[in-house]
Every structure is written in structure tokens, then in C-alpha cells.
Design a protein around this motif. Structure first.
Motif, PDB file in Angstrom:
ATOM      1  N   VAL A  16      89.739  -2.037 -33.799  1.00 53.59           N
ATOM      2  CA  VAL A  16      89.757  -1.627 -32.359  1.00 53.59           C
ATOM      3  C   VAL A  16      89.082  -2.524 -31.212  1.00 53.59           C
ATOM      4  O   VAL A  16      87.986  -3.069 -31.732  1.00 53.59           O
ATOM      5  N   GLY A  17      89.927  -3.186 -30.572  1.00 56.86           N
ATOM      6  CA  GLY A  17      89.244  -4.557 -29.863  1.00 56.86           C
ATOM      7  C   GLY A  17      89.997  -5.862 -30.358  1.00 56.86           C
ATOM      8  O   GLY A  17      89.661  -6.190 -31.611  1.00 56.86           O
ATOM      9  N   GLY A  18      90.568  -6.553 -29.634  1.00 56.99           N
ATOM     10  CA  GLY A  18      91.153  -7.618 -29.848  1.00 56.99           C
ATOM     11  C   GLY A  18      90.769  -9.038 -29.450  1.00 56.99           C
ATOM     12  O   GLY A  18      91.259  -9.928 -29.238  1.00 56.99           O
ATOM     13  N   VAL A  40      95.645  -4.728 -34.990  1.00 55.95           N
ATOM     14  CA  VAL A  40      94.669  -5.014 -33.827  1.00 55.95           C
ATOM     15  C   VAL A  40      95.120  -4.353 -32.649  1.00 55.95           C
ATOM     16  O   VAL A  40      96.126  -4.372 -32.214  1.00 55.95           O
ATOM     17  N   ILE A  41      94.242  -3.381 -32.246  1.00 63.11           N
ATOM     18  CA  ILE A  41      94.422  -2.505 -30.903  1.00 63.11           C
ATOM     19  C   ILE A  41      93.676  -3.107 -29.753  1.00 63.11           C
ATOM     20  O   ILE A  41      92.440  -2.826 -29.889  1.00 63.11           O
ATOM     21  N   GLU A  42      94.342  -3.344 -28.668  1.00 55.96           N
ATOM     22  CA  GLU A  42      93.541  -3.893 -27.464  1.00 55.96           C
ATOM     23  C   GLU A  42      94.137  -3.068 -26.288  1.00 55.96           C
ATOM     24  O   GLU A  42      95.429  -3.181 -26.075  1.00 55.96           O
ATOM     25  N   HIS A  54      83.780 -13.819 -19.954  1.00 55.25           N
ATOM     26  CA  HIS A  54      82.766 -13.883 -19.007  1.00 55.25           C
ATOM     27  C   HIS A  54      81.476 -14.545 -19.277  1.00 55.25           C
ATOM     28  O   HIS A  54      80.400 -14.676 -18.528  1.00 55.25           O
ATOM     29  N   SER A  55      81.575 -15.501 -20.340  1.00 64.35           N
ATOM     30  CA  SER A  55      80.349 -16.019 -20.873  1.00 64.35           C
ATOM     31  C   SER A  55      79.932 -17.336 -20.394  1.00 64.35           C
ATOM     32  O   SER A  55      80.602 -17.834 -19.493  1.00 64.35           O
ATOM     33  N   THR A  56      78.876 -17.623 -20.897  1.00 65.63           N
ATOM     34  CA  THR A  56      78.314 -18.952 -20.537  1.00 65.63           C
ATOM     35  C   THR A  56      79.028 -20.266 -21.343  1.00 65.63           C
ATOM     36  O   THR A  56      78.847 -21.270 -21.466  1.00 65.63           O
ATOM     37  N   TYR A 324      76.997  -7.743 -21.061  1.00 61.20           N
ATOM     38  CA  TYR A 324      76.375  -7.940 -22.381  1.00 61.20           C
ATOM     39  C   TYR A 324      76.603  -6.763 -23.131  1.00 61.20           C
ATOM     40  O   TYR A 324      76.684  -5.542 -22.627  1.00 61.20           O
ATOM     41  N   GLU A 325      76.859  -6.865 -24.450  1.00 61.12           N
ATOM     42  CA  GLU A 325      76.943  -5.672 -25.461  1.00 61.12           C
ATOM     43  C   GLU A 325      75.508  -5.497 -26.035  1.00 61.12           C
ATOM     44  O   GLU A 325      75.211  -6.098 -27.295  1.00 61.12           O
ATOM     45  N   MET A 326      74.453  -5.028 -25.277  1.00 63.86           N
ATOM     46  CA  MET A 326      72.996  -5.103 -25.768  1.00 63.86           C
ATOM     47  C   MET A 326      72.761  -4.059 -26.816  1.00 63.86           C
ATOM     48  O   MET A 326      72.988  -2.851 -26.744  1.00 63.86           O
ATOM     49  N   GLY A 352      74.574 -10.713 -26.314  1.00 60.84           N
ATOM     50  CA  GLY A 352      74.591 -12.163 -25.525  1.00 60.84           C
ATOM     51  C   GLY A 352      74.750 -13.341 -26.201  1.00 60.84           C
ATOM     52  O   GLY A 352      74.998 -14.449 -25.619  1.00 60.84           O
ATOM     53  N   HIS A 353      74.836 -13.224 -27.652  1.00 62.07           N
ATOM     54  CA  HIS A 353      75.202 -14.452 -28.554  1.00 62.07           C
ATOM     55  C   HIS A 353      76.399 -14.382 -29.471  1.00 62.07           C
ATOM     56  O   HIS A 353      76.512 -14.930 -30.505  1.00 62.07           O
ATOM     57  N   GLY A 354      77.489 -13.297 -29.187  1.00 62.02           N
ATOM     58  CA  GLY A 354      78.308 -13.104 -30.055  1.00 62.02           C
ATOM     59  C   GLY A 354      79.541 -14.173 -30.337  1.00 62.02           C
ATOM     60  O   GLY A 354      80.036 -14.180 -31.167  1.00 62.02           O
TER      61      GLY A 354
HETATM   62  C1  LIG Z   1      77.718 -13.456 -18.972  1.00 64.66           C
HETATM   63  C2  LIG Z   1      77.425 -13.523 -20.352  1.00 64.66           C
HETATM   64  C3  LIG Z   1      77.211 -15.012 -21.197  1.00 64.66           C
HETATM   65  C4  LIG Z   1      77.416 -15.099 -22.386  1.00 64.66           C
HETATM   66  N1  LIG Z   1      76.978 -16.403 -22.787  1.00 64.66           N
HETATM   67  C5  LIG Z   1      77.222 -16.414 -24.131  1.00 64.66           C
HETATM   68  C6  LIG Z   1      77.084 -17.773 -24.720  1.00 64.66           C
HETATM   69  O1  LIG Z   1      76.595 -18.703 -24.123  1.00 64.66           O
HETATM   70  N2  LIG Z   1      77.178 -17.843 -26.235  1.00 64.66           N
HETATM   71  C7  LIG Z   1      77.574 -16.697 -26.849  1.00 64.66           C
HETATM   72  O2  LIG Z   1      77.711 -16.946 -28.220  1.00 64.66           O
HETATM   73  N3  LIG Z   1      77.761 -15.563 -26.452  1.00 64.66           N
HETATM   74  C8  LIG Z   1      77.523 -15.607 -25.174  1.00 64.66           C
HETATM   75  N4  LIG Z   1      77.887 -13.976 -24.554  1.00 64.66           N
HETATM   76  C9  LIG Z   1      78.265 -12.873 -25.373  1.00 64.66           C
HETATM   77  C10 LIG Z   1      79.541 -13.029 -25.764  1.00 64.66           C
HETATM   78  O3  LIG Z   1      80.538 -13.064 -24.762  1.00 64.66           O
HETATM   79  C11 LIG Z   1      79.723 -11.482 -26.561  1.00 64.66           C
HETATM   80  O4  LIG Z   1      78.997 -11.543 -27.592  1.00 64.66           O
HETATM   81  C12 LIG Z   1      81.162 -11.600 -27.349  1.00 64.66           C
HETATM   82  O5  LIG Z   1      82.332 -12.094 -26.422  1.00 64.66           O
HETATM   83  C13 LIG Z   1      81.436 -10.059 -27.657  1.00 64.66           C
HETATM   84  O6  LIG Z   1      82.889 -10.354 -28.225  1.00 64.66           O
HETATM   85  P1  LIG Z   1      83.773  -8.847 -28.560  1.00 64.66           P
HETATM   86  O7  LIG Z   1      84.939  -8.984 -29.027  1.00 64.66           O
HETATM   87  O8  LIG Z   1      82.849  -8.391 -29.381  1.00 64.66           O
HETATM   88  O9  LIG Z   1      83.715  -8.057 -27.218  1.00 64.66           O
HETATM   89  P2  LIG Z   1      84.665  -8.158 -25.887  1.00 64.66           P
HETATM   90  O10 LIG Z   1      84.916  -9.719 -25.672  1.00 64.66           O
HETATM   91  O11 LIG Z   1      83.988  -7.467 -24.718  1.00 64.66           O
HETATM   92  O12 LIG Z   1      85.760  -7.656 -26.392  1.00 64.66           O
HETATM   93  C14 LIG Z   1      85.959  -6.193 -26.801  1.00 64.66           C
HETATM   94  C15 LIG Z   1      87.394  -5.905 -26.558  1.00 64.66           C
HETATM   95  O13 LIG Z   1      87.316  -4.404 -26.961  1.00 64.66           O
HETATM   96  C16 LIG Z   1      88.715  -3.837 -26.147  1.00 64.66           C
HETATM   97  N5  LIG Z   1      88.479  -2.360 -26.304  1.00 64.66           N
HETATM   98  C17 LIG Z   1      87.337  -1.719 -25.778  1.00 64.66           C
HETATM   99  N6  LIG Z   1      87.678  -0.474 -26.000  1.00 64.66           N
HETATM  100  C18 LIG Z   1      88.761  -0.252 -26.564  1.00 64.66           C
HETATM  101  C19 LIG Z   1      89.423   0.914 -27.069  1.00 64.66           C
HETATM  102  N7  LIG Z   1      89.270   2.100 -27.066  1.00 64.66           N
HETATM  103  N8  LIG Z   1      90.786   0.588 -27.552  1.00 64.66           N
HETATM  104  C20 LIG Z   1      91.360  -0.551 -27.746  1.00 64.66           C
HETATM  105  N9  LIG Z   1      90.674  -1.735 -27.233  1.00 64.66           N
HETATM  106  C21 LIG Z   1      89.562  -1.501 -26.624  1.00 64.66           C
HETATM  107  C22 LIG Z   1      88.126  -4.392 -24.687  1.00 64.66           C
HETATM  108  O14 LIG Z   1      89.274  -4.424 -23.869  1.00 64.66           O
HETATM  109  C23 LIG Z   1      87.786  -5.777 -25.027  1.00 64.66           C
HETATM  110  O15 LIG Z   1      88.980  -6.649 -25.091  1.00 64.66           O
HETATM  111  C24 LIG Z   1      77.791 -14.006 -23.133  1.00 64.66           C
HETATM  112  C25 LIG Z   1      78.305 -12.742 -22.232  1.00 64.66           C
HETATM  113  C26 LIG Z   1      78.204 -12.588 -21.286  1.00 64.66           C
HETATM  114  C27 LIG Z   1      78.525 -11.158 -20.559  1.00 64.66           C
END
Ligand SMILES: Cc1cc2nc3c(=O)[nH]c(=O)nc-3n(C[C@H](O)[C@H](O)[C@H](O)COP(=O)(O)OP(=O)(O)OC[C@H]3O[C@@H](n4cnc5c(N)ncnc54)[C@H](O)[C@@H]3O)c2cc1C
Length: 399
Positions: A16-18, A40-42, A54-56, A324-326, A352-354
Motif C-alpha cells: 500500500v503506497g507506491g 502495489v496500490i497507489e 517534497h524533499s531536500t 515528514y512521516e514522524m 525525515g531521512h527515508g
Molecule cells: C521537506 C522534506 C525534506 C526531506 N528531506 C529528505 C532528505 O534530504 N533525505 C532523506 O533521506 N529524506 C528526506 N525526507 C524524507 C523522505 O522524503 C521520506 O522519508 C520518504 O520520501 C518516505 O517515502 P514513503 O514512500 O514512505 O512515503 P511517501 O513518499 O509519502 O509515499 C507514500 C505514498 O502512499 C500513498 N498512499 C497513502 N495512503 C494510501 C492508501 N490508503 N492507498 C493507496 N496509497 C496510499 C501516497 O499517495 C504516497 O504516494 C524529506 C521529507 C520532507 C517532507
């Protein structure tokens, strides 16, 4: 290709989440030769509001725990060797732009913390150097350092990388190797007898699953709640600003972690990216990306000009707000199986470091799914059950 509807009534693994985490799990499953079906469901295939977009976009080895250092070292290896690892020239050969992170300490207490971290990092092979203010001034003459007692920097495999290219490669190659992506939203789960049996889509279909992976970033708690699980991950606002300097700095600006809560890095071509949070960072719901435009004028610019006087003359070009996913317990990943619902796998809480952790986390989840245990880096310190105990491996170096 992304489909609207699943082609089967059930999949062996439903992710869940792509975005980067879901795609890393999918790709590493295919890489380990997982011989089951992967869905993969997005919910939003524009990926406009996911944390990944949205990251750095930076990677560092300056963490406070040895495990997080090793995770980023694998991340750096992966980033710099994608064509080899993926066995195709259809993905880019990337390089990390090694301007480093420069942590600045304005108190003896934080300087002590940086010294302690440097010992942990160098024991893992990181090239972290501690710099006295005069040494910082010799290398980076543009900082105002009157209040600074120590700096910590590493310019080896630490700095900017093209995280969207990594995400794109993981997603496209996972699809090429058979993982099926659909645009839809998971809105419910049926769990009984210690396992998730199925997920329900917004379009009404019910999809059976052998295992389900929660890769929903800042929405992790909403997704876990569908299986009756409470996970301590909350969305937190983090804003970013791109600005142009009237007179660019004479050399690349490290990602400077200012004691005031501001960070700022090189962005190329006389532009720079600043970020941080100032005050309350809670959101009014998952779709709250409203920007407080007063922050630039009142908080960010004054801090920039104080630390780098040359940044008195700058022009804001654009800005955005991300989440951030804190992990509000210990600022670290929550990975692997739920202790009671063993086929529910977490990939959450990266605080913030994903981006830099995605390769190691994807590999870890795939190993767990394929072998029932970790074969390379032991990631069991990140399992959900540690959250209830006192011995959580808290990560102190959170930006
Ligand atoms: C401002 C900022 C700066 C950052 N800087 C850095 C950095 O410099 N270095 C670093 O390593 N990390 C950084 N990060 C952190 C990093 O961006 C995240 O830790 C990482 O992108 C998380 O990836 P993810 O796939 O878990 O989450 P996401 O990218 O949020 O993806 C989750 C996905 O799940 C989908 N979803 C949610 N619920 C459902 C549902 N019910 N059904 C289907 N789909 C769903 C969403 O649409 C989304 O596409 C930063 C984050 C931010 C916000």
C-alpha cells in the motif's frame, strides 16, 4: 503501465503506497527472486503530495546510531551503482554531489554530542571531521561564526543525490520485472486470527493478500488503523524555500545545519535551498499543505543573513510545504512484522531521512518476506515491539 483495477482476486504481497518505499520493497522482492505475485496500490500516481516529491534530496552518514550510518552507506552504494545492481543501462548512473552536511554547535553540550557522534560514525568507516571555528573559516570563509564552538562535516558520499531518479528507477524496474501497479486507494482491511486476509479498495474490490506492506508515508497511522493497529507516526509540516543570491558563494555550500533550526544547502546555478520548521509543525489533516508565507520574511531570511552575511541580498524564487512521516517515539524507522498480525509489515516512521534509507529498507522487507529473517543488515532493532520498551534506539540527528 499503471492499471485502474487489479487483474487477480488475490496477490501474495500487497504493497500500500507506491512512492519510494513501496517501490523499493517491490523492486527488491523481484531482485531476490520472490516467486509470488506483487501488487502495489497507489492512491495518487501523480505523486504530487507524497513526501518523496517534497524533499531536500540529500544523504548523510552523520547519524547518532551505527545502524543508521550503515543503512546510509548501503544507500550511497545503491545510488552510485544502479545500472550494475539493476542489470540494465535503462537506469541512470548517478553520483552524489559531495558537499557534505555541516553541523554547527553553539554550545559545549551540543559540541560534546557531535564528538560522541563522530566516534560512532568513524567506527563505521565514515569520514566525519570535527572543525574548530578557525578551521571552518579557513575552508568556508562566508560564515559568521561568532557564536559557534564546533562544526562537524563529512564530504565523502554525503550531500545531494537525485532521489526522484532513484524512485523512478525502482518503480519502472519493479514494473518491468512483473510487479503490478494500480491507481486506487486502500480504504479498509479484513484482519482475523492474527493475519490480514484482504484489503478493500475505494472502487469496491476486495483483494486477498498473503502479506500487506504499509508504505503510506505520513498516512501510516491511517493505514495501520485499518488493521486495528496503532502506530505512532504523525504527519509534520516541513517547508522548503529556493532562493537566488545576488552574489553566489565562492564554493558549494554544505547542507548547513544551523543551531537556530534552519538548514540550507547548495542548489546549483547561484540558487540555494533552505528548510526547517519554526514553531508548531502539526498539520490540520493529511491534505494540509498550506504555506505560512510570513515564515520566509520573519524567520528564514533573518537566520540566513545572520549565518551567511552575503545572504542579506537574496531573492526568493519558490517554496513548498511537505510532510515528514514522524515517528513521535524515537525518530527511527518502524520496519518488519507486527508482533500479533505477522503478515502486516511496516515500512514507516522515517522521520525525515527515508529517501536515503529506501534501498536498505526495501531490501530488508524483501528479505523478511522471502526468508523470514534478515540476510544482510539486521534491521530487527526497528521492529514494532521495541516501541513499547525502554530500549528504543532513538535517533538524535533529526533535521
Ligand atoms: C521537506 C522534506 C525534506 C526531506 N528531506 C529528505 C532528505 O534530504 N533525505 C532523506 O533521506 N529524506 C528526506 N525526507 C524524507 C523522505 O522524503 C521520506 O522519508 C520518504 O520520501 C518516505 O517515502 P514513503 O514512500 O514512505 O512515503 P511517501 O513518499 O509519502 O509515499 C507514500 C505514498 O502512499 C500513498 N498512499 C497513502 N495512503 C494510501 C492508501 N490508503 N492507498 C493507496 N496509497 C496510499 C501516497 O499517495 C504516497 O504516494 C524529506 C521529507 C520532507 C517532507
Amino acid at each position: 503501465m499503471t492499471l485502474e483495477r487489479p487483474e487477480r482476486p488475490a496477490y501474495d504481497v500487497v504493497i500500500v503506497g507506491g512512492a519510494i518505499m513501496g517501490s523499493a520493497a517491490a523492486w527488491f522482492l523481484t531482485d531476490l527472486g520472490f516467486n509470488g505475485t506483487i501488487l502495489v496500490i497507489e492512491r495518487d500516481t501523480s505523486f504530487a503530495n507524497c513526501a518523496t516529491a517534497h524533499s531536500t534530496s540529500c544523504i548523510r552518514q552523520q547519524f547518532s546510531t551505527a545502524l543508521n550510518v550503515r543503512i546510509s552507506q548501503f544507500g550511497a552504494d545503491f545510488i552510485e551503482s544502479m545500472p550494475d545492481r539493476m542489470g540494465t543501462q535503462d537506469v541512470p548512473q548517478l553520483a552524489i554531489r559531495n558537499f557534505g552536511y555541516l553541523y554547527l554547535a553553539d554550545s559545549e553540550g551540543f559540541a560534546q554530542e557531535l564528538r560522541q557522534r563522530q566516534r560512532i560514525q568513524t567506527a563505521e568507516g565514515a569520514a566525519t571531521r570535527l572543525l574548530a571555528p578557525a578551521e571552518i573559516a579557513a575552508e568556508y570563509p562566508f560564515y559568521a561564526l561568532g557564536d559557534i564552538v564546533l562544526g562537524s562535516i563529512n564530504t565523502d558520499r554525503e550531500g545531494y543525490f537525485d532521489s526522484m531518479a532513484v524512485f523512478d528507477a525502482l518503480r519502472r524496474q519493479a514494473q518491468k520485472r512483473g510487479a503490478v501497479y494500480i491507481q486506487n486507494e486502500v480504504v479498509g482491511m479484513a484482519a482475523q486470527a492474527g493475519r490480514v486476509e484482504s484489503v478493500t479498495l475505494a472502487s469496491g474490490e476486495v483483494i486477498g493478500c498473503g502479506a500487506v506492506v504499509n508504505a503510506t508515508g505520513p498516512r501510516a497511522a491511517q493505514t495501520a488503523a485499518m488493521a486495528g493497529i496503532a502506530v505512532p507516526v504523525e504527519p509534520r509540516k516541513r517547508c522548503s524555500w529556493i532562493f537566488r543570491a545576488e552574489t553566489p558563494l565562492p564554493r558549494d555550500l554544505p547542507l548547513t545545519i544551523d543551531p537556530s533550526g534552519l538548514h540550507v544547502r547548495e542548489n546549483g546555478g547561484g540558487t540555494y535551498q533552505a528548510g526547517g520548521h519554526f514553531g508548531d509543525d502539526r498539520v490540520e489533516g493529511y491534505d494540509d499543505f498550506a504555506m505560512d508565507h510570513g515564515l520566509w520574511e520573519n524567520e528564514v531570511w533573518p537566520r540566513l543573513a545572520r549565518r551567511i552575511p552575503q545572504f542579506e541580498a537574496i531573492r526568493l524564487t519558490h517554496s513548498w510545504c511537505g510532510h515528514y512521516e514522524m515517528n513521535v517515539v524515537d525518530h527511527n524507522a518502524i520496519l518488519g512484522p507486527h508482533p500479533d498480525i505477522g503478515n502486516f509489515l511496516f515500512m514507516n516512521g522515517f522521520s525525515g531521512h527515508g529517501l536515503q534509507q529506501a534501498p536498505a529498507m526495501g531490501r530488508g522487507v524483501a528479505e523478511w518476506q522471502c526468508y523470514g529473517g534478515y540476510q544482510t543488515l539486521d534491521l530487527s532493532a526497528f521492529h514494532f515491539d521495541r516501541l513499547a520498551g525502554a530500549a528504543a534506539p532513538a535517533e538524535a540527528a533529526v533535521i
